[in-house]
Scaffold this active site. Sequence first.
Site, mmCIF file in Angstrom:
data_model
loop_
_atom_site.group_PDB
_atom_site.id
_atom_site.type_symbol
_atom_site.label_atom_id
_atom_site.label_comp_id
_atom_site.label_asym_id
_atom_site.label_seq_id
_atom_site.Cartn_x
_atom_site.Cartn_y
_atom_site.Cartn_z
ATOM 1 N N GLN A 172 -4.355 1.210 15.324
ATOM 2 C CA GLN A 172 -3.227 1.698 14.515
ATOM 3 C C GLN A 172 -2.371 2.705 15.286
ATOM 4 O OE1 GLN A 172 -4.665 3.506 10.878
ATOM 5 N NE2 GLN A 172 -2.641 4.242 10.253
ATOM 6 N N ASP A 194 0.844 -1.188 0.000
ATOM 7 C CA ASP A 194 0.000 0.000 0.000
ATOM 8 C C ASP A 194 0.882 1.242 0.000
ATOM 9 O OD1 ASP A 194 -2.533 1.055 -0.228
ATOM 10 O OD2 ASP A 194 -2.802 1.308 1.935
ATOM 11 N N HIS A 252 -3.896 13.664 1.728
ATOM 12 C CA HIS A 252 -4.113 12.675 2.789
ATOM 13 C C HIS A 252 -2.916 12.633 3.741
ATOM 14 C CE1 HIS A 252 -5.174 9.018 4.895
ATOM 15 N NE2 HIS A 252 -4.037 8.460 4.513
ATOM 16 N N GLU A 301 -9.540 4.094 -1.772
ATOM 17 C CA GLU A 301 -8.314 3.893 -2.545
ATOM 18 C C GLU A 301 -8.634 3.220 -3.873
ATOM 19 O OE1 GLU A 301 -5.003 2.085 -0.584
ATOM 20 O OE2 GLU A 301 -5.514 2.870 1.397
ATOM 21 N N GLU A 323 -10.866 3.604 4.030
ATOM 22 C CA GLU A 323 -9.945 4.426 3.252
ATOM 23 C C GLU A 323 -10.297 4.237 1.789
ATOM 24 O OE1 GLU A 323 -5.817 3.696 4.390
ATOM 25 O OE2 GLU A 323 -6.031 5.192 5.979
ATOM 26 N N THR A 346 -5.007 6.228 0.688
ATOM 27 C CA THR A 346 -6.236 7.024 0.686
ATOM 28 C C THR A 346 -6.084 8.208 -0.268
ATOM 29 O OG1 THR A 346 -6.467 6.485 2.992
ATOM 30 C CG2 THR A 346 -7.844 8.282 2.165
#
Lengths: 426, 426
Positions: free
Chosen positions: B249, B135, B142, B210, B208, B358
Amino acid sequence: MPLTANDPTRTSWLDIPTHTDFPMQNIPFGVFLTRDDIITIGTRIGDYAIDLGALHQLGYFEGIQLTDDIFLQDSLNDFISDGKKTWRLVRNRISDIFLKDNSKLRDNEEHRKQVLFTLDEIEMQLPVDIGDYTDFYASKEHATNVGSLFRDPENALLPNWLRIPIGYHGRSSSIIPSGTPIRRPIGQTKPGDDGTPGFGPSKLLDFELEMAFITTDTNDLGKRVSVKEAEDYIFGLVLFNDWSARDIQAWEYVPLGPFLGKSFASTISPWIVTLDALESFRTEGPAQEPTPLPYLQQSKKNNFDIHLEAAIQPENGEETVVANSNFKYMYWSMAQQLAHHTVNGCNVRSGDMMGSGTISGPTKDSYGSMLELTWRGQNPLKLNDGSERKFIEDGDTVIMRAHCTRNGLRIGFGECSGKILPAIPF
Amino acid sequence: MPLTANDPTRTSWLDIPTHTDFPMQNIPFGVFLTRDDIITIGTRIGDYAIDLGALHQLGYFEGIQLTDDIFLQDSLNDFISDGKKTWRLVRNRISDIFLKDNSKLRDNEEHRKQVLFTLDEIEMQLPVDIGDYTDFYASKEHATNVGSLFRDPENALLPNWLRIPIGYHGRSSSIIPSGTPIRRPIGQTKPGDDGTPGFGPSKLLDFELEMAFITTDTNDLGKRVSVKEAEDYIFGLVLFNDWSARDIQAWEYVPLGPFLGKSFASTISPWIVTLDALESFRTEGPAQEPTPLPYLQQSKKNNFDIHLEAAIQPENGEETVVANSNFKYMYWSMAQQLAHHTVNGCNVRSGDMMGSGTISGPTKDSYGSMLELTWRGQNPLKLNDGSERKFIEDGDTVIMRAHCTRNGLRIGFGECSGKILPAIPF
């Protein structure tokens, strides 16, 4: 299911060298190319590689529920999916086949020819198709050393470290078997005075002395496993060199973690030593203070007393052992790691691999990386050939070894080695 | 190889709704279970799913070099390995088969019965076996927003961000196709006053917004690809919801990056829209200042003008669109990301997936996560049913959509949706 194969009194009709890593009590699993260029799953006893595909075709696993082609595959994933009971039945059966008084294979020359290979006749492959690879960071000494070097010696251990088995996702595609040469990686490094990042071959190429465990299908998405159950899902262990380019890593790793500083290559030893084979080498881990949250608490000995070493062999030179460590130094056990990994519902599959993180001990000669051994190059190591090393140079081979011993029994992992080739010019 | 299938004047003998995401000019690829419970590779035109395995068996791909079972698989990986030339030949041929004046399939009822399915007859699967998933973090807006919220508004963008397409390895096993429900994850969160970490279901569950691209076999270990070559190795794109538990997180991510805060689930849309189908929607990306290092420099339009939206649908309620963004906001292009990913010699394989991170735009309604849209819960969003949301609640379904339009032509991605179920109690 008794661990018959672990019986230390068992001897074989095969000629097995003393001090081998692979006595009758080991029986690891791997994948190799035979002299006929056929890929098969096998085991190793002494200096013989044994073709399990051929043994199965010849009927030696009769009575054990196995599909016909379970060993005629290029990875152990399906066999590992069969679960712990099957692993034990097969390992015990292999032990029986090679037991001193068992004449069935011993006295059948035709079968022996199909089944037994010398090591120079085979080529070891990656033993599993690794779906996901996670690397933990589970040695307190290593985390403290790295924290001191990369961040702040006064607050080397971050506040979460004693609470969480910290880990991160690694790159599966670049995991290679021992013996595969590695190109020095190229990448960006911290900017100089003009603000432009450096770019070129890494100048701070390092090894990380680790072990890694291979899992079976553990949990469906959304489910979790407890510390107590976790070891039922661990097939076995390999030695693991998590090659690291410290200069690339230092520039890229905030805030999302190591990326290209690690993903250029990671080397594993090709024989997976089963957790069963290591049963008699259990030991207490370091005391855990503060007490972990309930989902991480453990009540039995979940660490393993495995001696680890790393050596550097310069091009055309003799090797020098530069680190002596032990897998027992892991602050967080494998069982705790797997329970933590699944607590959020993350599914773990057959063939997934979880690295320990660099295993450093309390003394300076037990550090598991050049970064720590030379304290970021401040104290170069002297090699036996008179040369010095701050980090790993082109032409160097890094060789890792691991074994356990108790009451004269030795269970080992063989070698995990890789040679560094010069970077490919741009 | 001409992109015949992209010709906007082409119409079909199939009945295709206006404003569909899947006109004759799209021809995406996916994997589905048929009404006979057979797994096959297929495409979609309008509201028809088309069985490419059946088409191939009936001889419709004659003249194109394809193995017999290339479409009779549970993943697109092997087809993707066949390379760009084959993808184009197949996509053009599919377009020909359904072209208004082509009677071959149109007038063969027996064949049509074997090949055409309505959407309620099939069940979409994961289109690829994802080996590695990376990712990126490629939207400047963002990264700035997150830096402000998690760290320091004065220095929101870290010094490496404008130099490196920052990315990290993610978890492949928990990537699921649109429609699969997701359990709210459980985990550790930051300690309270007594120093003990919190533990329980995430209270800050987020989406998110994406996109992600799927690669073919790009490079062997040790090799690299240039920005110029990179797009030859990109098969296509999907919509991607990188579900995130912000509280998990925040506690775990220093220093090795996000781990359990992300790995509980990630949702992708099931149809891979080829890069070829998006050709006429190329656009300039944001100006890159400072100039990237030479290995990241690009000379053509490598961004794509794809409108993105995210909506929240409460249990039994109507949906509310909460974010409108665009894939063109990506600061680092896919070509730059892939070149960066391989610059160190990391090998990329068929079926690997790379997320954009994102995608937030410059305005407050274009932010791609609840974290940003509500500024960490400070400004709750009002939904159409009168309720408010700081983050995602149990029973909510998050639906993402994406499409491009130009001169009346619309190429879309369908939906990427997932419903949050309550955590499984401990």
